[in-house]
Design a protein around this motif. Structure first.
Motif, PDB file in Angstrom:
ATOM      1  N   ASN A 573    -117.214  95.341 -24.927  1.00 24.70           N
ATOM      2  CA  ASN A 573    -116.400  95.271 -26.147  1.00 24.70           C
ATOM      3  C   ASN A 573    -114.949  94.964 -25.828  1.00 24.70           C
ATOM      4  N   PHE A 574    -114.472  95.511 -24.707  1.00 25.53           N
ATOM      5  CA  PHE A 574    -113.097  95.212 -24.293  1.00 25.53           C
ATOM      6  C   PHE A 574    -112.961  93.734 -23.942  1.00 25.53           C
ATOM      7  N   ASN A 576    -114.678  91.350 -25.173  1.00 22.25           N
ATOM      8  CA  ASN A 576    -114.671  90.653 -26.461  1.00 22.25           C
ATOM      9  C   ASN A 576    -113.293  90.731 -27.116  1.00 22.25           C
ATOM     10  N   LYS A 577    -112.667  91.890 -26.993  1.00 20.37           N
ATOM     11  CA  LYS A 577    -111.335  92.083 -27.576  1.00 20.37           C
ATOM     12  C   LYS A 577    -110.329  91.122 -26.942  1.00 20.37           C
ATOM     13  N   VAL A 578    -110.356  91.028 -25.619  1.00 21.33           N
ATOM     14  CA  VAL A 578    -109.454  90.113 -24.914  1.00 21.33           C
ATOM     15  C   VAL A 578    -109.754  88.670 -25.313  1.00 21.33           C
ATOM     16  N   ASN A 580    -111.131  87.553 -28.130  1.00 20.72           N
ATOM     17  CA  ASN A 580    -110.702  87.285 -29.506  1.00 20.72           C
ATOM     18  C   ASN A 580    -109.188  87.154 -29.606  1.00 20.72           C
ATOM     19  N   ALA A 581    -108.472  87.999 -28.839  1.00 22.53           N
ATOM     20  CA  ALA A 581    -107.016  87.895 -28.837  1.00 22.53           C
ATOM     21  C   ALA A 581    -106.582  86.560 -28.242  1.00 22.53           C
ATOM     22  N   TYR A 637    -106.049  98.662 -19.915  1.00 28.47           N
ATOM     23  CA  TYR A 637    -106.995  98.779 -21.029  1.00 28.47           C
ATOM     24  C   TYR A 637    -106.286  99.327 -22.271  1.00 28.47           C
ATOM     25  N   TRP A 641    -105.664  97.051 -25.693  1.00 32.63           N
ATOM     26  CA  TRP A 641    -106.406  97.421 -26.911  1.00 32.63           C
ATOM     27  C   TRP A 641    -105.473  97.988 -27.983  1.00 32.63           C
ATOM     28  N   ASP A 642    -104.678  98.966 -27.588  1.00 36.92           N
ATOM     29  CA  ASP A 642    -103.897  99.701 -28.584  1.00 36.92           C
ATOM     30  C   ASP A 642    -102.596  99.005 -28.959  1.00 36.92           C
ATOM     31  N   CYS A 645    -103.150  94.339 -28.997  1.00 34.91           N
ATOM     32  CA  CYS A 645    -104.066  93.802 -30.011  1.00 34.91           C
ATOM     33  C   CYS A 645    -103.923  94.508 -31.361  1.00 34.91           C
ATOM     34  N   ASP A 646    -104.010  95.828 -31.349  1.00 41.49           N
ATOM     35  CA  ASP A 646    -104.041  96.551 -32.626  1.00 41.49           C
ATOM     36  C   ASP A 646    -102.679  96.658 -33.298  1.00 41.49           C
TER      37      ASP A 646
END
Length: 680
Positions: A573-574, A576-578, A580-581, A637, A641-642, A645-646
């Protein structure tokens, strides 16, 4: 013009292609270059019988992270790969294959058998290195070595002859560890101890003069056939009158003496022990001191010899029961007591080893220990974590001569030759030898060397030693060794004393110790438990990055870790997060050059993210330099993530679409790309 990635991250469609491009373009190559500072890691060579397992995956992920980190810092980073011939394991594999074909190595003969093993190596030897590529290992594969290639073989012979000429290698009859399944000697380091439930059999041997008995206990009644004395402590007043007398060995009815020796512990049991020099290392030493005969009662496969017809051919455990019954009938068995004790087993096949007197080749170790201890104490080499130096010191302070000969055909053959005509022996680096006394062609020793003998030379033999190569001068000593705590005594110690002896320097300045990868219940992964996890299956399903991130997250030097599938999913999932960013940023990125904007063009959010990314780089660098890889990756990480991205991406989105905000958009895009680059 905007760039667009696929909507969904699919590692299976990308990782092989990216790795192939990396390797094709030589991104992992390293050549001696005096204008750069070298950083060198030699890969612990996996066995050619090997299948990638979680231990390999962890070990090589850590090495890869360190190597890539140093490349990024501008070091000339060499990660030198290779494989090990693994004498015992490989020979066992090929013997098993021959058995399935209805033949044996003896039927083939040595030369034909060795050709079959080389066929095995050609077929399977590169399998694990291909799997390491799947993991993303950025090793310099152009330098790949094998512990039995010509260069390594030359180094092995050179070392053997040098040490023999110095009197540090000798051939002698000593008690060694013998594996009845592998049918070869093994060194002390290759013996694993496990607690087993057993018994104490209390026996009594009658005095020859008929005045009574002397009683003792044993955990191995089957070896009593080879008893050549009974011993007591010379200070034990209970048995002062017994010393010098003779007892009758039950069943065998051989006369054996009662002797006094300080080895006997007066406080343990009855204070009396039976002495069997052929089947116990301590008894062997007692036998040497008292000039006792050495009587071997077991064959190579641990069966009773023909010298005892009543038990001949029986397996040692079958014989144990039969001998106990015979002792009972003769009145020599007093009682049987339950007892748990540590029993030595072969590290390869886990068969209980037998102490056995045999003529073998040894390295005299006494002179090697002190320099190796001194090297760590004065800081030439350090352990991470530091407390593993205690394991290192303990082994060296209690070191015994190293049995290096193996009764195998696959491996580096011992370069000693014998004349069957006159008995002369010659040790030489040549392939053949003519007897210097009688001129006859000599016969080479049939044994091979312990695999660890060649592995001990790995940090310098792979760089061209004994030749004085440019690579050896530039890349040696290597920088870091990454390995598990379970082979400190197998390999680390031997590399250290070999490097000091032959190169005058320790082979690496840091030894980074990692723990084992255990299952989710904390159990060691094993075939018997059926709890092994195939890293390749994880890679196929989740991708190599997800596996690598899982293995390094929460990892602390020296500590075991548990493997959870939930963590792999979180790692995917991480990724995927990278992805998508990155996809979002690239879609908004034009081909124009993004220069750092003026400070007045930066918004508060921009300054915040730049400050945070710089703090992250500083902190992660400090963690990496201290080998705190688990802490470093957690910081990356959390930031990605925090914060990135968020928070930051969401905060700047309006600036990427608003009208008449070109300067603000460019500032946001600069910070987005800078943050993405620094945190990847």
């Amino acid at each position: 013009m905007a760039h667009e990635l696929e909507k969904t991250y699919d590692p299976s469609s990308m990782e092989d292609r990216i790795y192939e491009r990396w390797e094709k373009n030589g991104y992992f190559r390293a050549e001696a270059d005096e204008s750069k500072t070298p950083f060198t890691i030699v890969m612990p060579p996996p066995n050619i019988t090997g299948q990638l397992h979680m231990g390999h995956a962890l070990d090589n992920t850590l090495q890869d992270i360190l190597t890539r980190y140093k490349r990024m810092q501008g070091f000339n980073a060499l990660w030198l790969p290779g494989t090990d011939h693994a004498s015992i394991a490989t020979e066992a594999k090929v013997v098993e294959k021959l058995k399935e074909e209805g033949t044996s190595k003896e039927e083939l003969g040595r030369e034909a058998f060795l050709e079959r093993v080389w066929d095995w190596k050609r077929e399977y030897g590169s399998r694990i290195t291909k799997q390491l590529r799947k993991l993303g290992s950025s090793a310099d594969w152009s330098r790949e070595r094998f512990t039995m290639d010509d260069g390594c073989n030359k180094a092995v012979r050179e070392v053997f002859v040098r040490l023999y000429d110095e009197g540090l290698i000798y051939r002698g009859e000593r008690i060694i560890n013998w594996c009845p399944a592998c049918l070869t000697s093994i060194s002390d380091a290759e013996v694993e101890y496990e607690e087993q439930a057993g018994h104490f059999w209390h026996l009594r041997y009658p005095l020859k003069d008929g005045t009574g008995y002397i009683e003792m206990a044993t955990t191995r009644p089957e070896t009593m056939l080879g008893d050549t004395a009974v011993a007591v402590n010379p200070a034990d007043e209970r048995y002062g009158d017994f010393v010098g007398k003779t007892v009758i060995l039950p069943i065998v009815h051989r006369e054996i003496p009662v002797i006094a020796d300080d080895y006997v512990d007066m406080e343990f049991g009855t204070g009396v022990v039976k002495i069997t020099p052929a089947h116990d290392p301590n008894d062997f030493e007692v036998g040497l001191r008292h000039d006792l005969p050495v009587i071997n009662v077991l064959t190579e496969d641990a069966k009773i010899t023909d010298d005892y017809p009543e038990f001949a051919g029986m397996d040692r455990y079958e014989a144990r029961n039969a001998i106990v019954e015979a002792l009972r009938k003769e009145g020599a068995l007093v009682e049987i007591e339950d007892y748990s004790h540590n029993v030595g087993t072969c590290y390869r096949c886990h068969t209980t080893v037998e102490p056995r007197v045999s003529k073998q080749w040894f390295v005299a170790m006494e002179s090697w220990a002190a320099p190796a201890i001194k090297a760590v104490k004065r800081g030439d080499m350090k352990f991470v974590p530091e407390h593993f130096d205690k394991t290192y010191y303990h082994w060296l302070e209690n070191i015994r001569d190293w049995c290096i000969s193996r009764q195998l055909w696959w491996g580096h053959r011992i370069p000693a030759f014998y004349c069957d005509n006159c008995g002369e022996m010659v040790v030489t680096k040549d392939d053949e030898a003519i007897c210097p006394k009688c001129g006859r062609k000599m016969r080479q020793d049939p044994d091979t060397l312990d695999t660890w003998f060649s592995s001990a030379l790995w940090p310098f033999s792979t760089l061209g030693w004994p030749e004085k190569t440019k690579d050896l001068e530039y890349f040696y000593p290597t920088t870091v060794l990454v390995t598990g705590y379970d082979i400190i005594f197998f390999w680390v110690i031997r590399m250290v004393f070999s490097g000091l002896k032959h190169m005058g320097q320790v082979p690496f300045s840091t030894t980074l110790i990692h723990g084992l990868v255990r299952d989710s219940l904390g159990r060691k992964m094993s075939k018997s438990l059926g709890n092994g996890i195939d890293p390749l299956e994880i890679i196929d399903k989740y991708g190599a990055d997800a596996l690598r991130l899982t293995l390094v997250t929460g990892n602390a030097p020296g500590n075991d870790m548990r493997f959870y599938y939930e963590r792999v999913e979180a790692s995917r999932n991480f990724a995927n997060k990278v992805w998508n960013a990155s996809r979002y940023i690239l879609m908004k990125l034009s081909d124009e050059e993004l220069e750092r904007p003026a400070d007045e063009a930066l918004h508060t959010a921009d300054k915040w993210i730049i400050s945070d990314v710089n703090s992250l780089a500083k902190e992660v660098t400090e963690n990496m330099d201290k080998y705190e890889l688990g802490i470093a990756v957690q910081k990356v990480y959390d930031f990605v993530w925090d914060e990135f991205c968020d928070w930051y991406i969401e905060m700047v989105k309006p600036r990427l679409y608003g009208e008449n905000m070109e300067e603000s958009r460019r500032a946001a895009m600069f910070c987005l790309t800078a943050g993405l680059r620094r945190s990847r």
